[in-house]
Enzyme design. Structure first.
Site, PDB file in Angstrom:
ATOM      1  N   ARG A 127      70.302  84.829  96.609  1.00 27.17           N
ATOM      2  CA  ARG A 127      69.912  83.516  96.072  1.00 27.17           C
ATOM      3  C   ARG A 127      69.888  82.521  97.215  1.00 27.17           C
ATOM      4  NH1 ARG A 127      70.127  84.363  90.860  1.00 27.17           N
ATOM      5  NH2 ARG A 127      69.084  82.411  90.442  1.00 27.17           N
TER       6      ARG A 127
ATOM      7  N   GLU B 236      77.560  73.449 110.518  1.00 22.74           N
ATOM      8  CA  GLU B 236      76.637  72.313 110.313  1.00 22.74           C
ATOM      9  C   GLU B 236      75.760  72.129 111.539  1.00 22.74           C
ATOM     10  OE1 GLU B 236      79.087  68.983 109.430  1.00 22.74           O
ATOM     11  OE2 GLU B 236      79.320  69.524 107.330  1.00 22.74           O
TER      12      GLU B 236
ATOM     13  N   TYR C 147      81.956  77.693 109.134  1.00 18.43           N
ATOM     14  CA  TYR C 147      81.242  76.402 109.070  1.00 18.43           C
ATOM     15  C   TYR C 147      80.294  76.303 110.249  1.00 18.43           C
ATOM     16  CZ  TYR C 147      82.111  73.159 105.341  1.00 18.43           C
ATOM     17  OH  TYR C 147      82.061  72.519 104.152  1.00 18.43           O
TER      18      TYR C 147
ATOM     19  N   LYS D  82      63.606  85.908  94.027  1.00 20.02           N
ATOM     20  CA  LYS D  82      62.721  86.333  92.924  1.00 20.02           C
ATOM     21  C   LYS D  82      61.936  87.563  93.387  1.00 20.02           C
ATOM     22  CE  LYS D  82      62.569  81.831  90.717  1.00 20.02           C
ATOM     23  NZ  LYS D  82      62.937  80.695  91.548  1.00 20.02           N
TER      24      LYS D  82
ATOM     25  N   THR E 194      62.048  80.101  96.920  1.00 18.96           N
ATOM     26  CA  THR E 194      63.359  80.693  96.706  1.00 18.96           C
ATOM     27  C   THR E 194      63.308  82.056  97.376  1.00 18.96           C
ATOM     28  OG1 THR E 194      62.614  81.649  94.632  1.00 18.96           O
ATOM     29  CG2 THR E 194      63.810  79.571  94.477  1.00 18.96           C
TER      30      THR E 194
ATOM     31  N   ASP F  28      54.844  75.577  96.522  1.00 16.26           N
ATOM     32  CA  ASP F  28      56.138  76.154  96.169  1.00 16.26           C
ATOM     33  C   ASP F  28      55.848  77.569  95.669  1.00 16.26           C
ATOM     34  OD1 ASP F  28      58.416  77.055  94.982  1.00 16.26           O
ATOM     35  OD2 ASP F  28      58.787  75.261  93.770  1.00 16.26           O
TER      36      ASP F  28
HETATM   37  N1  PLP Z   1      60.366  76.481  92.219  1.00  9.71           N
HETATM   38  C1  PLP Z   1      59.857  77.305  91.301  1.00  9.71           C
HETATM   39  C2  PLP Z   1      58.377  77.470  91.196  1.00  9.71           C
HETATM   40  C3  PLP Z   1      60.712  77.998  90.431  1.00  9.71           C
HETATM   41  O1  PLP Z   1      60.208  78.790  89.487  1.00  9.71           O
HETATM   42  C4  PLP Z   1      62.108  77.802  90.560  1.00  9.71           C
HETATM   43  C5  PLP Z   1      63.075  78.501  89.695  1.00  9.71           C
HETATM   44  O2  PLP Z   1      62.799  79.175  88.781  1.00  9.71           O
HETATM   45  C6  PLP Z   1      62.569  76.913  91.526  1.00  9.71           C
HETATM   46  C7  PLP Z   1      61.677  76.271  92.345  1.00  9.71           C
HETATM   47  C8  PLP Z   1      64.013  76.550  91.631  1.00  9.71           C
HETATM   48  O3  PLP Z   1      64.789  77.462  92.186  1.00  9.71           O
HETATM   49  P1  PLP Z   1      66.397  77.386  92.033  1.00  9.71           P
HETATM   50  O4  PLP Z   1      66.677  77.801  90.635  1.00  9.71           O
HETATM   51  O5  PLP Z   1      66.812  78.364  93.054  1.00  9.71           O
HETATM   52  O6  PLP Z   1      66.800  75.996  92.317  1.00  9.71           O
END
Ligand code: PLP
Length: 433
Positions: free
Chosen positions: A241, A53, A51, A235, A232, A206
């Site tokens: 993950r 935090e 842990y 990918k 993320t 994002d």
């Molecule tokens: N943002 C984008 C552009 C995504 O394509 C995805 C998932 O496919 C996410 C965020 C979300 O990721 P997670 O599934 O890890 O929550």
């Protein structure tokens, strides 16, 4: 202490089956990849027991000297992997995944019911950028904030920046989000920046899908124009993950992003960080700075182009006509079939990809396209030649789907019945008697 096979053969057997499925199929889901054994080792380590935090040096638990060392290393590697100056950019490596990372940003810089704009889900955006139907606010982002989507120009398949500009001028969002789950082209960041500045909005990217490509500089760099970049880590980046949030260190629109974002992650929305994930992420981010990683990302893009080229040769319609990144979006509607059927048929042939809505779809339940990605099979060593062959396999699956649909619709049987029911075929009388 027993290993998994002894301690729980039932779970071991399921993992074995999943492993075999992964290795026996053509994995073409654009958001998936095969991470390395080194990352797996870190993720499966004793780091999961701890842990911690808080942030390095400011923890709510004792015994964190090595966890602090690990998180600081991970942060440094994250900034280095994306070519960022430590004086100008900071990063939080604790988000549990992409959707929480995005919600943490909203929590940091917005008040409940503030206005935001992201790419519409049916046009390639992500749920976490906001989504609602006329009946229901579907995404938590649309429940807690007022979201107005921007969309693609359906004739080109590209983001309709003119319309975005007009809508933003009227809607006056506090946040504009770049980035997508199914967009085969780069975003025009300078244009998005101009629009955000004109209405006084934060600009966030994002980059979940393309973060590996960004690290390898094979696509445009969002950091040049955006205030905040989320991602993320599992990918195209090929890590465990998880999620990350990068933020400018200087205040933006009067907000100290560093403290606002760190506080939104903890104690705002999360508890203890997943230290095993942070360990795996540090391993991945070290690899992301290697020449081998850059070569891999170049191959991801070349493979995707080879796939697109062959599909166009075979007569397919691609949204936006092609691809600049790791995915293509095929519009199947001109062939009279939908993505759901093709996904199913290809699944039976060990080809794994997604059904996906395409601009102009009438129903989200029966999307008119498929999304095909190159990262995972490129990790397994595929080159342009194999991706050209993949296009031929997909074509075969589509042909079978067209035939199967004809059969399943009953039209072939109807034709046949018309024949057996004709006056010169005596069966008709016998049946009616
Ligand atoms: N943002 C984008 C552009 C995504 O394509 C995805 C998932 O496919 C996410 C965020 C979300 O990721 P997670 O599934 O890890 O929550």
């Amino acid at each position: 202490d027993h290993g998994l096979s002894e301690a729980d053969p039932e779970v071991r057997a399921i993992i074995n089956k999943e492993k075999e499925r992964q290795f026996k199929s053509l994995e073409l889901i654009a958001s998936e990849n095969f991470t390395s054994r080194a990352v797996m080792e870190a993720v499966g380590s004793c780091l999961t027991n701890k842990y911690s935090e808080g942030l390095p040096g400011k923890r709510y638990y004792g015994g964190n000297e090595y966890i602090d060392e690990l998180e600081i290393l991970c942060q440094k590697r994250a900034l280095a992997a994306f070519h960022l100056d430590e004086n100008k950019w900071g990063v939080n490596v604790q988000p549990l995944s992409g959707s929480p990372a995005n919600f943490e940003v909203y929590t940091a810089i917005l008040n409940p019911h503030d206005r935001i704009m992201g790419l519409d889900l049916p046009h390639g955006g992500h749920l976490s950028h906001g989504f609602m139907t006329p009946k229901r606010r579907v995404s938590g982002t649309s429940i807690y904030f007022e979201s107005m989507p921007y969309r693609l120009d359906e004739s080109t398949g590209l983001v309709d920046y003119d319309m975005l500009e007009k809508t933003a001028t009227l809607f006056r969002p506090k946040l504009i989000i770049c980035g997508a789950s199914a967009y085969p082209r780069d975003f025009d960041y300078p244009r998005m920046r101009k629009i955000a500045d004109a209405v006084g909005a934060f600009l966030m990217m994002d980059m979940a899908h393309i973060s590996g490509l960004v690290a390898a500089s094979v696509v445009a760099d969002p950091f040049e124009y955006c205030d905040i970049v989320t991602t993320t880590t599992h990918k195209s980046l090929r890590g465990p993950r998880g999620g990350m949030i990068f933020f400018k260190k200087d205040p933006v629109l009067g907000v100290d992003l560093e403290s606002a974002i760190n506080n939104a992650v903890f104690p705002g929305l999360q508890g203890g960080p997943h230290n095993h994930t942070i360990g795996g992420l540090a391993v991945c981010l070290q690899h992301a700075q290697s020449p081998e990683f850059k070569a891999y990302q170049n191959q991801v893009v070349s493979n995707c182009r080879a796939l697109a080229r062959r599909l166009v040769e075979l007569g397919y319609t691609l949204v936006s006509g092609g691809s600049d990144n790791h995915l293509v979006l095929v519009d199947l509607r001109p062939l009279g079939i939908d993505g759901a059927r093709v996904e199913k048929i290809l699944d039976m042939a060990s080809i794994t990809l997604n059904k996906n809505s395409v601009p102009g779809d009438k129903s989200a339940l029966v999307p008119g396209g498929i999304r095909i990605g190159s990262p995972a099979m490129t990790t397994r060593g595929f080159t342009e030649k194999e991706f050209t062959a993949i296009a031929d396999f997909i074509h075969e699956g589509v042909q079978i789907t067209i035939e199967a649909k004809g059969l399943a619709s009953g039209s072939k049987v109807q034709e046949f019945l018309k024949f057996v029911s004709s006056p010169d075929f005596p069966l008709t009388d016998k049946v009616s008697n």
